[in-house]
Design a protein around this motif. Structure first.
Motif, PDB file in Angstrom:
ATOM      1  N   VAL A   1       0.864  -1.189   0.000  1.00 35.74           N
ATOM      2  CA  VAL A   1       0.000   0.000   0.000  1.00 35.74           C
ATOM      3  C   VAL A   1       0.902   1.242   0.000  1.00 35.74           C
ATOM      4  N   PRO A   2       1.542   1.529  -1.145  1.00 37.85           N
ATOM      5  CA  PRO A   2       2.438   2.689  -1.186  1.00 37.85           C
ATOM      6  C   PRO A   2       1.708   4.028  -1.232  1.00 37.85           C
ATOM      7  N   GLU A   3       0.403   3.993  -1.488  1.00 40.47           N
ATOM      8  CA  GLU A   3      -0.339   5.250  -1.691  1.00 40.47           C
ATOM      9  C   GLU A   3      -0.598   6.014  -0.394  1.00 40.47           C
ATOM     10  N   PHE A   4      -0.557   5.327   0.754  1.00 41.78           N
ATOM     11  CA  PHE A   4      -0.944   5.960   2.012  1.00 41.78           C
ATOM     12  C   PHE A   4       0.093   5.685   3.083  1.00 41.78           C
ATOM     13  N   ALA A   5       0.027   6.485   4.159  1.00 43.96           N
ATOM     14  CA  ALA A   5       0.923   6.322   5.302  1.00 43.96           C
ATOM     15  C   ALA A   5       0.095   6.362   6.578  1.00 43.96           C
ATOM     16  N   VAL A   6       0.611   5.771   7.624  1.00 49.83           N
ATOM     17  CA  VAL A   6      -0.055   5.815   8.921  1.00 49.83           C
ATOM     18  C   VAL A   6      -0.253   7.273   9.331  1.00 49.83           C
ATOM     19  N   GLY A   7      -1.454   7.589   9.784  1.00 49.51           N
ATOM     20  CA  GLY A   7      -1.782   8.949  10.194  1.00 49.51           C
ATOM     21  C   GLY A   7      -2.479   9.773   9.134  1.00 49.51           C
ATOM     22  N   ASP A   8      -2.484   9.319   7.882  1.00 44.99           N
ATOM     23  CA  ASP A   8      -3.183  10.058   6.829  1.00 44.99           C
ATOM     24  C   ASP A   8      -4.660  10.199   7.149  1.00 44.99           C
ATOM     25  N   GLU A   9      -5.204  11.378   6.860  1.00 38.85           N
ATOM     26  CA  GLU A   9      -6.638  11.612   7.016  1.00 38.85           C
ATOM     27  C   GLU A   9      -7.337  11.205   5.723  1.00 38.85           C
ATOM     28  N   VAL A  10      -8.319  10.323   5.831  1.00 43.80           N
ATOM     29  CA  VAL A  10      -8.913   9.715   4.644  1.00 43.80           C
ATOM     30  C   VAL A  10     -10.433   9.665   4.750  1.00 43.80           C
ATOM     31  N   MET A  11     -11.062   9.324   3.625  1.00 45.36           N
ATOM     32  CA  MET A  11     -12.496   9.044   3.561  1.00 45.36           C
ATOM     33  C   MET A  11     -12.686   7.917   2.558  1.00 45.36           C
ATOM     34  N   ALA A  12     -13.825   7.232   2.650  1.00 47.79           N
ATOM     35  CA  ALA A  12     -14.043   6.109   1.737  1.00 47.79           C
ATOM     36  C   ALA A  12     -15.512   5.727   1.678  1.00 47.79           C
ATOM     37  N   TYR A  13     -15.893   5.207   0.520  1.00 45.41           N
ATOM     38  CA  TYR A  13     -17.102   4.397   0.366  1.00 45.41           C
ATOM     39  C   TYR A  13     -16.583   2.968   0.441  1.00 45.41           C
TER      40      TYR A  13
ATOM     41  N   TYR B   1     -12.978   0.750  14.260  1.00 41.89           N
ATOM     42  CA  TYR B   1     -12.024   0.509  13.183  1.00 41.89           C
ATOM     43  C   TYR B   1     -12.710  -0.226  12.041  1.00 41.89           C
ATOM     44  N   VAL B   2     -12.211  -0.002  10.823  1.00 42.53           N
ATOM     45  CA  VAL B   2     -12.710  -0.719   9.656  1.00 42.53           C
ATOM     46  C   VAL B   2     -11.553  -0.899   8.664  1.00 42.53           C
ATOM     47  N   SER B   3     -11.489  -2.053   8.037  1.00 45.42           N
ATOM     48  CA  SER B   3     -10.500  -2.251   6.973  1.00 45.42           C
ATOM     49  C   SER B   3     -11.109  -1.799   5.654  1.00 45.42           C
ATOM     50  N   VAL B   4     -10.303  -1.100   4.848  1.00 48.13           N
ATOM     51  CA  VAL B   4     -10.800  -0.487   3.616  1.00 48.13           C
ATOM     52  C   VAL B   4      -9.851  -0.806   2.467  1.00 48.13           C
ATOM     53  N   PRO B   5     -10.358  -1.334   1.348  1.00 49.02           N
ATOM     54  CA  PRO B   5      -9.512  -1.517   0.166  1.00 49.02           C
ATOM     55  C   PRO B   5      -9.025  -0.177  -0.370  1.00 49.02           C
ATOM     56  N   VAL B   6      -7.785  -0.130  -0.821  1.00 50.45           N
ATOM     57  CA  VAL B   6      -7.222   1.110  -1.353  1.00 50.45           C
ATOM     58  C   VAL B   6      -8.044   1.623  -2.521  1.00 50.45           C
ATOM     59  N   ARG B   7      -8.663   0.718  -3.287  1.00 48.19           N
ATOM     60  CA  ARG B   7      -9.457   1.144  -4.446  1.00 48.19           C
ATOM     61  C   ARG B   7     -10.655   2.008  -4.052  1.00 48.19           C
ATOM     62  N   ALA B   8     -11.004   2.014  -2.755  1.00 46.12           N
ATOM     63  CA  ALA B   8     -12.150   2.793  -2.283  1.00 46.12           C
ATOM     64  C   ALA B   8     -11.742   4.031  -1.502  1.00 46.12           C
ATOM     65  N   LEU B   9     -10.454   4.236  -1.298  1.00 49.69           N
ATOM     66  CA  LEU B   9      -9.959   5.219  -0.337  1.00 49.69           C
ATOM     67  C   LEU B   9      -9.447   6.475  -1.033  1.00 49.69           C
ATOM     68  N   ALA B  10      -9.668   7.630  -0.394  1.00 48.48           N
ATOM     69  CA  ALA B  10      -9.142   8.894  -0.911  1.00 48.48           C
ATOM     70  C   ALA B  10      -8.782   9.791   0.264  1.00 48.48           C
ATOM     71  N   ALA B  11      -7.952  10.775  -0.001  1.00 44.93           N
ATOM     72  CA  ALA B  11      -7.585  11.740   1.031  1.00 44.93           C
ATOM     73  C   ALA B  11      -8.807  12.560   1.437  1.00 44.93           C
ATOM     74  N   LYS B  12      -8.923  12.830   2.723  1.00 44.80           N
ATOM     75  CA  LYS B  12      -9.996  13.692   3.212  1.00 44.80           C
ATOM     76  C   LYS B  12      -9.737  15.131   2.764  1.00 44.80           C
ATOM     77  N   PRO B  13     -10.743  15.797   2.189  1.00 38.92           N
ATOM     78  CA  PRO B  13     -10.553  17.205   1.807  1.00 38.92           C
ATOM     79  C   PRO B  13     -10.308  18.072   3.046  1.00 38.92           C
ATOM     80  N   ALA B  14      -9.366  18.971   2.952  1.00 37.26           N
ATOM     81  CA  ALA B  14      -9.071  19.846   4.084  1.00 37.26           C
ATOM     82  C   ALA B  14     -10.233  20.775   4.408  1.00 37.26           C
TER      83      ALA B  14
END
Length: 305
Positions: free
Chosen positions: A78-90, A104-117
Motif C-alpha cells: 500500500v504505497p499510496e498511504f501512510a499511517v496517520g493520513d486523514e482519509v475518507m471512503a465508500y 475501526y474498519v478495513s478499507v480496500p485502497v481502491r475505495a480510499l481517498a484523502a480527506k478534503p481539508a
C-alpha cells in the motif's frame, strides 16, 4: 473494538452495541480508525434483508459503508498511504460484514481517498456514497455545460450533491423539492420546483423545449421524466429499474478512489459542500436509522465514533 452490529435481519430492534475483534487487514487494504460514519438508506435496507438476493451477508454485520478517519495500519503493498493520513471512503466490499459503525474498519485502497481539508470529519463521512452516486450518474450521462438538468429529489443527501456537481460542470439545473427547501437549493444555483401534482407543467414553464438530462434520485417519477425530456435527452435512475425499458440507465454506485479524489478536489475548490442534517453518537445508531427511514432529513445523517 466497540461496534454496532446485528446477528439477524430485522428493524432497528436487532441493533446491538458490542465488542468485536479488530478487522484483519488484507493486502491492498488499510485499517482506518473511524472518526465518523455516514448513514444511507441502503444501510437499513440491508439490515431488513432487502438486498439478500444481491449480496452475500456474513453475520454479525456492522452496518454502513461511508467513513472518515485516519490510517491506523497498512496492509501489504500500500504505497499510496501512510499511517496517520486523514482519509475518507465508500468502503463497500464484495460481501456484507464489516462496516463503518465501529471504532475501526478495513478499507480496500481502491475505495480510499484523502480527506478534503475544507470538510470536517462529519462532512467527509457524508460525502462518499452520496457524492459518488451523483457524480457517476451525471458523468455516465455525459453532462456538460450545454445541458439543462432536472434533478428529482434535489434536496436529499444525493440530490443536493447532484445539483452542486451539475452546476460545477456548468449545466443549468432545475430541482424538485418541497417549498421549505427551495431557498437552500437556490443557494446552490438551482431553480427549484415543488414536486407533486402539476410537476410536469412547472418544469415545462421553466424549460419549454424540455430538459436534456434527468437524474432520478427518488424513483416513481418516470412518467414526469419522459414528459419533460427533450428529444435526444438522457436519463438515469438509482431507484427505479423500469427506466431500462424507457431508454434510461439504472445505476448502482461503485467504490472508486479516483472519482472520490475528484470530489475532494471540488470540495477544496469551494465548488462542493456537504450539508449535515443530524449527528448521533455510535450508541444511538437506531435513532439515526429511524430518522433516515422517515425520509425528511435535508442533508446527511452522520454517526460520530
Amino acid at each position: 473494538m466497540r461496534a454496532m452490529a446485528y446477528e439477524t435481519y430485522g428493524g432497528t430492534e436487532v441493533l446491538r452495541e458490542t465488542r468485536l475483534p479488530l478487522p484483519k487487514v488484507a493486502p491492498g487494504e488499510v485499517l482506518v480508525k473511524v472518526r465518523c460514519a455516514g448513514v444511507n438508506p441502503v444501510d437499513w435496507k440491508i439490515m431488513a434483508g432487502g438486498l439478500d438476493s444481491l449480496m452475500d451477508v456474513v453475520h454479525p454485520v456492522v452496518p454502513s459503508w461511508d467513513v472518515s478517519g485516519t490510517v491506523e495500519r497498512l496492509g501489504i503493498d500500500v504505497p499510496e498511504f501512510a499511517v496517520g493520513d486523514e482519509v475518507m471512503a465508500y468502503a463497500r466490499k464484495d460481501y456484507v460484514h464489516g462496516g463503518t459503525c465501529a471504532e475501526y474498519v478495513s478499507v480496500p485502497v481502491r475505495a480510499l481517498a484523502a480527506k478534503p481539508a475544507s470538510l470536517n470529519w462529519a462532512q467527509a463521512a457524508g460525502l462518499p456514497l452520496a457524492g459518488l452516486t451523483a457524480y457517476q450518474l451525471l458523468t455516465r450521462l455525459g453532462t456538460t455545460a450545454d445541458d439543462t438538468v432536472l434533478v428529482h429529489g434535489a434536496a436529499g443527501g444525493v440530490g443536493s450533491l447532484g445539483v452542486q456537481l451539475a452546476r460545477a460542470q456548468g449545466a443549468r439545473v432545475i430541482g424538485t423539492a418541497s417549498p421549505r427547501n427551495h431557498d437552500r437549493l437556490r443557494g446552490f444555483g438551482c431553480e427549484p420546483v415543488t414536486y407533486g401534482d402539476g410537476l410536469t407543467e412547472r418544469v415545462r414553464a421553466l424549460a419549454p423545449d424540455g430538459v436534456t438530462v434527468v437524474a432520478d434520485f427518488v424513483g416513481g417519477v418516470l412518467d414526469t421524466t419522459l414528459a419533460v425530456l427533450a428529444e435526444g435527452g438522457r436519463h438515469a435512475s438509482i431507484a427505479d429499474h423500469t427506466v431500462l425499458g424507457a431508454g434510461g440507465q439504472w445505476m448502482w454506485v461503485r467504490p472508486d478512489s479516483e472519482d472520490l479524489s475528484t470530489l475532494g478536489r471540488l470540495a477544496d475548490q469551494g465548488r462542493l459542500t456537504v450539508d449535515v442534517a443530524a449527528m448521533f453518537p455510535l450508541s444511538e445508531l437506531a435513532a439515526a436509522f429511524t430518522l433516515s427511514q422517515e425520509g425528511h432529513a435535508s442533508g446527511k445523517i452522520v454517526i460520530e465514533v
